[in-house]
Structures are given as C-alpha cells and as structure tokens.
Write a protein that holds these residues in place. Structure first.
Motif, short mmCIF file in Angstrom:
data_model
loop_
_atom_site.label_atom_id
_atom_site.label_comp_id
_atom_site.label_asym_id
_atom_site.label_seq_id
_atom_site.Cartn_x
_atom_site.Cartn_y
_atom_site.Cartn_z
N ALA A 212 41.37 32.48 41.46
CA ALA A 212 42.63 32.69 41.43
C ALA A 212 42.56 33.28 42.69
N ALA A 213 41.74 34.44 42.77
CA ALA A 213 42.54 35.49 44.19
C ALA A 213 41.04 36.38 45.09
N ALA A 214 40.27 35.07 45.81
CA ALA A 214 39.07 34.88 45.75
C ALA A 214 39.92 34.61 47.91
N VAL A 215 40.64 33.87 47.64
CA VAL A 215 41.42 33.20 48.43
C VAL A 215 41.77 34.47 49.66
N ALA A 216 42.98 35.21 48.77
CA ALA A 216 43.54 36.59 49.32
C ALA A 216 41.99 37.47 49.70
N GLY B 230 36.47 38.90 44.11
CA GLY B 230 37.11 37.77 44.63
C GLY B 230 36.21 36.92 44.23
N LYS B 231 34.62 37.18 44.11
CA LYS B 231 33.63 36.80 43.32
C LYS B 231 34.10 36.79 41.84
N ILE B 232 35.15 37.07 41.22
CA ILE B 232 35.30 37.31 39.61
C ILE B 232 35.95 36.40 39.20
N ASN B 233 37.06 36.60 40.06
CA ASN B 233 39.21 36.33 39.61
C ASN B 233 38.71 34.94 41.10
#
Length: 255
Positions: free
Chosen positions: A156-160, A151-154
């Motif tokens: 866009a996927a952090a919230v999920a 999530g920290k790298i991407n």
C-alpha cells in the motif's frame, strides 16, 4: 578506540560498503552511481601527512636538507675555483655566472619541494572532509534502502516509498556530483605540482654535468669537459717531453 579504526581511509571503506549495500537494496542506477563515486574518492590522509615530511625542506618542518648542503658545496667549489685555479682572462666570470644560475635553480627546486609538501598537507585535510561527507551520504542511502524495503513489504505504501526514494537519490546525486568533480580537479593539480618538482630535480641533477666551461688548471690537474660526454671532469695535464706524464709545475695551462 585507536586512530586506525576511525582514520580517513576506514571512513571511506565504511561509506563505500554501506553505499554498496544500500544500492543493492534500492536497485536504481543513481544508487549504483553514488556508490561507485564514493569508491573513487577513497584516499588515506594519514599517509599523505607522512609523505609530506620527506618532501619539505628542513627549515619548513620537513626532512630534506640535501639541497642546502648541495648549495653550500657548490658555493665552496666556486670559491676554490676562484682562489686556487688558474684561468684565462675573463674565463672565471663565465663559469661563475653558470654556477650562480645553478644555485638559483637549486633554490627554486627547494621551493617546489615545499609546495609539494604543502599540497600533500592540503590534500590530507581535503580528504578528511570528503570522508565525512561520503559517510553521511552513505548513511542517507542506508535510510533510503530501509524505506525501499518497507515499500516492498507494505504494498500500500510502495508508490509513496518509491517516489521518496527516487527523490532522495536525485537530491544526493545533485550534491555529490560537483564534489566528485572537485576531487578530480584537486587530485590533478596535486599530481601536476609533483611532476613539476620531480622534473626540476632531474634537470638540476643533469645541469652540472652538462655545464660547458673553459679549462681551469690546478697544478698538474685541470678542470675541463669530457670529449665524449661533455661532462665536467678533472683532466691530468700531460707533458709530451716527459713521455706523457703529468707536468707537476704549478700554473701549467692546457691552452
């Protein structure tokens, strides 16, 4: 691989290290709570199994045989007192009752020592199971840590990933918290049994010396209580007519 590498204590250490690493990555209060909880459960079941042997009596698979020897010696003392000593009327019956009570308590102490040994064995099995649970929980935390890193790298996927991590930690904690309570209760119960057995052992050691008995004579020696401590002790029978020397005539009484 050796047993020492995969023993209970090492499984706990591995679980604690993995959970601590995962908590540092995830950085959530629940993650640190779970890691701390795993650290609190660390125990060595191999040492518990080894410790049970000195506690259990010989007939129940342990090393302790002193209690049986003690009861045999006390029974022999009782027979000697009955057959070789000279008693006032009814005095031996009083002493015999006290000795029988002492033997009864010695048997109870043997049973309590066996219970301590059984509890140590049960504790070893219990912590074996807990170590595997702790290791599996640490494994799930490592997976959540990986998810958190993704999530920290991407972004866009952090919230999920954050939502999944939080949900996963909450689920782990709900399952792990009752286990921590059970471990605490189990450890407290085992300690209570140990304390009871230790106290009984101390009381039994003191009981014989605290026994109050009438005087019994063995020729020039009598069995009585020390004037200061009250402990059972041999007493020399002195004859004033002989300058305080023991009167060697059999059957002399102090009464």
């Amino acid at each position: 691989m050796s047993e020492s590498l995969f023993g209970t204590r090492n499984r706990f250490f591995l679980a604690a290290a993995l959970a601590t690493y995962a908590a540092a990555v995830i950085r959530r209060p629940l993650a640190f709570s779970i890691a701390a909880g795993i650290g609190l459960t660390i125990a060595d079941s191999d040492q518990m199994r080894a410790a049970k042997v000195p506690w259990k009596t010989k007939q129940n698979g342990g090393d302790t045989q002193e209690i049986d020897q003690l009861m045999n010696d006390v029974n022999k003392l009782k027979d000697d007192l009955k057959n070789k000593a000279h008693w006032e009327a009814g005095s031996f019956e009083l002493v015999s009752g006290q000795i029988d009570e002492y033997i009864k308590q010695a048997k109870n102490m043997a049973g309590q020592r066996d219970v301590v040994g059984d509890n140590l064995d049960a504790s070893a099995k219990h912590y074996d199971m807990v170590s595997w649970i702790a290791l599996s929980i640490a494994g799930v935390m490592a997976t959540l840590a990986t998810l958190s890193l993704m999530g920290k790298i991407n972004l866009a996927a952090a919230v999920a990933t954050q939502a999944a991590t939080n949900a996963g930690l909450q689920g782990l904690w709900e399952r792990f918290k009752p286990l921590l309570m059970k471990v605490a209760v189990f450890a407290g119960a085992t300690y209570g049994v140990y304390q009871l057995a230790s106290l009984t052992s101390q009381q039994l050691a003191m009981k014989f010396q605290d026994m109050k008995i009438p005087t019994a004579t063995f020729g020039a020696t009598a069995l009585g209580n020390d004037a200061k401590s009250g402990a059972v002790t041999p007493v020399a029978i002195k004859d004033p007519a002989m300058g305080g020397l023991p009167d060697l005539s059999a059957g002399t009484s102090l009464v």
